[in-house]
Scaffold this active site. Structure first.
Site, PDB file in Angstrom:
ATOM      1  N   ASN A 207      32.008  46.146  41.410  1.00 34.65           N
ATOM      2  CA  ASN A 207      30.626  45.651  41.328  1.00 34.65           C
ATOM      3  C   ASN A 207      30.156  45.259  42.729  1.00 34.65           C
ATOM      4  OD1 ASN A 207      31.253  42.717  41.796  1.00 34.65           O
ATOM      5  ND2 ASN A 207      32.461  43.082  39.953  1.00 34.65           N
ATOM      6  N   PHE A 320      30.982  30.517  36.970  1.00 28.70           N
ATOM      7  CA  PHE A 320      29.672  31.073  37.322  1.00 28.70           C
ATOM      8  C   PHE A 320      29.270  31.996  36.178  1.00 28.70           C
ATOM      9  CE2 PHE A 320      27.854  30.480  41.599  1.00 28.70           C
ATOM     10  CZ  PHE A 320      28.772  29.571  42.105  1.00 28.70           C
ATOM     11  N   LYS A 338      34.652  28.895  27.122  1.00 28.98           N
ATOM     12  CA  LYS A 338      35.734  28.892  28.109  1.00 28.98           C
ATOM     13  C   LYS A 338      36.208  27.475  28.426  1.00 28.98           C
ATOM     14  CE  LYS A 338      34.047  33.221  30.116  1.00 28.98           C
ATOM     15  NZ  LYS A 338      34.422  34.247  31.066  1.00 28.98           N
TER      16      LYS A 338
HETATM   17  O1  PMT Z   1      29.622  37.525  45.903  1.00 31.17           O
HETATM   18  P1  PMT Z   1      28.116  37.428  46.114  1.00 31.17           P
HETATM   19  O2  PMT Z   1      27.539  38.730  46.592  1.00 31.17           O
HETATM   20  O3  PMT Z   1      27.743  36.258  46.969  1.00 31.17           O
HETATM   21  O4  PMT Z   1      27.437  37.187  44.672  1.00 31.17           O
HETATM   22  C1  PMT Z   1      27.661  35.997  43.988  1.00 31.17           C
HETATM   23  C2  PMT Z   1      27.884  36.240  42.488  1.00 31.17           C
HETATM   24  C3  PMT Z   1      26.627  36.778  41.856  1.00 31.17           C
HETATM   25  C4  PMT Z   1      29.039  37.209  42.269  1.00 31.17           C
HETATM   26  C5  PMT Z   1      28.276  34.832  41.895  1.00 31.17           C
HETATM   27  O5  PMT Z   1      27.227  33.935  42.131  1.00 31.17           O
HETATM   28  C6  PMT Z   1      28.556  34.919  40.401  1.00 31.17           C
HETATM   29  O6  PMT Z   1      27.665  34.820  39.578  1.00 31.17           O
HETATM   30  N1  PMT Z   1      29.861  35.091  40.037  1.00 31.17           N
HETATM   31  C7  PMT Z   1      30.287  35.312  38.660  1.00 31.17           C
HETATM   32  C8  PMT Z   1      30.004  36.712  38.254  1.00 31.17           C
HETATM   33  C9  PMT Z   1      30.549  37.019  36.877  1.00 31.17           C
HETATM   34  O7  PMT Z   1      31.520  37.683  36.773  1.00 31.17           O
HETATM   35  O8  PMT Z   1      29.933  36.430  35.880  1.00 31.17           O
HETATM   36  P2  PMT Z   1      30.387  36.605  34.330  1.00 31.17           P
HETATM   37  O9  PMT Z   1      29.237  36.003  33.621  1.00 31.17           O
HETATM   38  O10 PMT Z   1      30.745  38.015  34.037  1.00 31.17           O
HETATM   39  O11 PMT Z   1      31.685  35.716  34.187  1.00 31.17           O
HETATM   40  C10 PMT Z   1      31.643  34.342  33.861  1.00 31.17           C
HETATM   41  C11 PMT Z   1      32.774  33.601  34.535  1.00 31.17           C
HETATM   42  O12 PMT Z   1      34.033  34.043  34.030  1.00 31.17           O
HETATM   43  C12 PMT Z   1      32.831  33.751  36.027  1.00 31.17           C
HETATM   44  O13 PMT Z   1      33.161  32.502  36.588  1.00 31.17           O
HETATM   45  C13 PMT Z   1      33.950  34.776  36.237  1.00 31.17           C
HETATM   46  O14 PMT Z   1      34.625  34.562  37.482  1.00 31.17           O
HETATM   47  C14 PMT Z   1      34.860  34.510  35.079  1.00 31.17           C
HETATM   48  N2  PMT Z   1      35.570  35.699  34.561  1.00 31.17           N
HETATM   49  C15 PMT Z   1      34.874  36.762  34.106  1.00 31.17           C
HETATM   50  C16 PMT Z   1      35.540  37.840  33.580  1.00 31.17           C
HETATM   51  C17 PMT Z   1      36.947  37.828  33.557  1.00 31.17           C
HETATM   52  N3  PMT Z   1      37.635  38.858  33.071  1.00 31.17           N
HETATM   53  N4  PMT Z   1      37.619  36.771  34.032  1.00 31.17           N
HETATM   54  C18 PMT Z   1      36.946  35.700  34.531  1.00 31.17           C
HETATM   55  O15 PMT Z   1      37.572  34.730  34.961  1.00 31.17           O
END
Ligand code: PMT
Length: 397
Positions: A207, A320, A338
């Protein structure tokens, strides 16, 4: 303010502006000790700085009359902060390469507190790749820089290289001196960047995460006295020098690294954009484009944050959420499912927000249901706001 600043003046025409900086520092209630390089003393008399600072000016390593203190060590120990203004390409280069061959460079080398450079030089010199590499190296080691301004330069050129305004320099220094150390003794585990899920030896699913948000959080946490373990996917950024750094590629590697560090962590911030799926089969050979369409079966990756939510003991868990629709509802659901203490939700469709860009606009939601919206701002600035919210949350529990 009962603090001492060592003001280093180096040899450029802007040395005369150092006098105004010295006056403003004294006016702010700071004790100022001035060190001039030989070249600086060719531009401005040391008497000017003796008069403004109310004390002797350091000029030479083996200056007479000598006192029993070793000046470069005692001044370095006494100083809460160093300010080198104007800073020439020479002092920046020497510091970045560890050269200590006069009183100023030796004293900087012995500095324990923050060191701020305010460069001033000809535009071509400033843009020289060697100077820029030296600045980048020093920044990655935690040195501060106040960008020079654009305008008419003493050499007749036009462009970036003019010393920043004295008041701006002094305001920046005062901000550094007031920097909170409110995370001393705390260990952060921060994840950043994307994961790469390989399909064959040359292709992967990933991504657009640049790592900027996570790295900004790591920098802020370090500046506020925390210990930082940074687990990062592949990005083009230099990790902060003082962070304990682990580089990973895939979600499974990130999971292993995070689970290893988790027991020691006090605060976990998961800013990484982890791929939810990976190709079920990784081809050992490059997939050829023979035949028709390629069908790839994806397998679910573990939800690392979800696992941490189940294992959580003393840790404060911050997730996030990158959302393109129903920001509040989706983020609140993730917070609950979570078992998080806080979630930072970014609307990735808003201009200037989310992936890749330097800025972000977020909504912070806590486990108690408090909601706070933050306007669009630089990711580094936002990182401090998020840490402030963590402090508020900790106080309320
Ligand atoms: O890196 P940049 O270019 O500065 O951009 C920042 C960002 C947009 C990446 C950051 O601000 C952000 O939003 N990060 C989380 C992105 C994400 O994966 O969101 P999600 O809604 O899919 O996941 C929710 C949370 O679960 C996140 O904290 C993620 O790290 C975590 N996760 C998700 C999937 C997974 N399999 N394991 C996880 O731990």
């Amino acid at each position: 303010m009962d603090k001492t600043v060592v003001l280093g003046i180096t040899g450029g025409i802007a040395a005369y502006k150092g006098a105004e900086i010295c006056r403003l520092l004294v006016k702010s209630g700071l004790k100022v000790k001035v060190i001039m390089t030989r070249a600086a003393a060719a531009f401005v008399s040391s008497l000017t700085f003796e008069t403004l600072s109310g004390g002797p000016v350091g000029l030479e390593m083996f200056q007479r009359p000598a006192s029993w203190e070793i000046q470069h060590v005692s001044w370095a120990q006494e100083a809460s902060c160093f300010l080198i203004a104007p800073a020439t390409a020479n002092i920046i280069g020497k510091t970045s390469q560890g050269i200590a061959d006069d009183l100023l460079s030796t004293t900087i080398m012995a500095a324990a507190g923050p060191v701020i450079f305010a460069p001033a030089m000809n535009v071509e010199m400033y843009n020289n790749v060697v100077v820029q590499e030296n600045i980048a190296r020093l920044k990655s080691l935690g040195y501060h820089f106040i960008e020079p301004e654009s305008g008419f330069l003493a050499c007749g050129d036009q462009g970036r290289g003019r010393l920043a305004e004295p008041q701006k320099i002094v305001d920046y220094l005062l901000k550094v001196l007031q920097q909170k150390k409110d995370f001393e003794g705390k260990t952060f585990l921060i994840t950043a960047g994307p994961t790469r899920e390989p399909l064959d030896p040359v292709r992967y699913l990933s991504n657009y995460s640049s790592g900027r948000m996570g790295y900004a959080l790591a920098e802020a946490a370090l500046e506020r006295g925390g210990r930082v373990v940074l687990v990062s996917g592949p990005v083009g950024l230099k990790p902060p020098f003082r962070a304990d750094f682990t580089a990973v590629n895939t979600a499974l590697e990130m999971r292993d690294a995070v689970l290893k560090e988790f027991p020691e962590a006090d605060i976990v911030i998961k800013a990484a954009a982890v791929a939810d799926y990976r190709p079920e089969d990784i081809s050992l050979q490059k997939i050829k484009k023979s035949g028709g369409d390629l069908v790839v079966k994806f397998q679910k990756n573990p939800d690392i944050l979800g696992e941490l939510g189940k294992l959580k003991k003393q840790q404060l868990l911050v997730g996030f959420a990158a959302e393109s629709e129903s920001l509040a509802e989706n983020a609140s659901r993730k917070l609950k499912n979570k078992n998080l203490d806080m979630i930072v939700a970014n609307d990735i469709t808003a201009p200037g927000s989310g992936f890749e860009v330097e800025t972000n606009q977020v909504r912070v939601i806590t486990r108690g249901g408090e909601i706070k919206d933050f306007p669009l701002m630089a990711k580094r600035e936002l990182a401090d706001k998020i840490l402030d919210e963590i402090i508020t949350l900790k106080k309320s529990t």
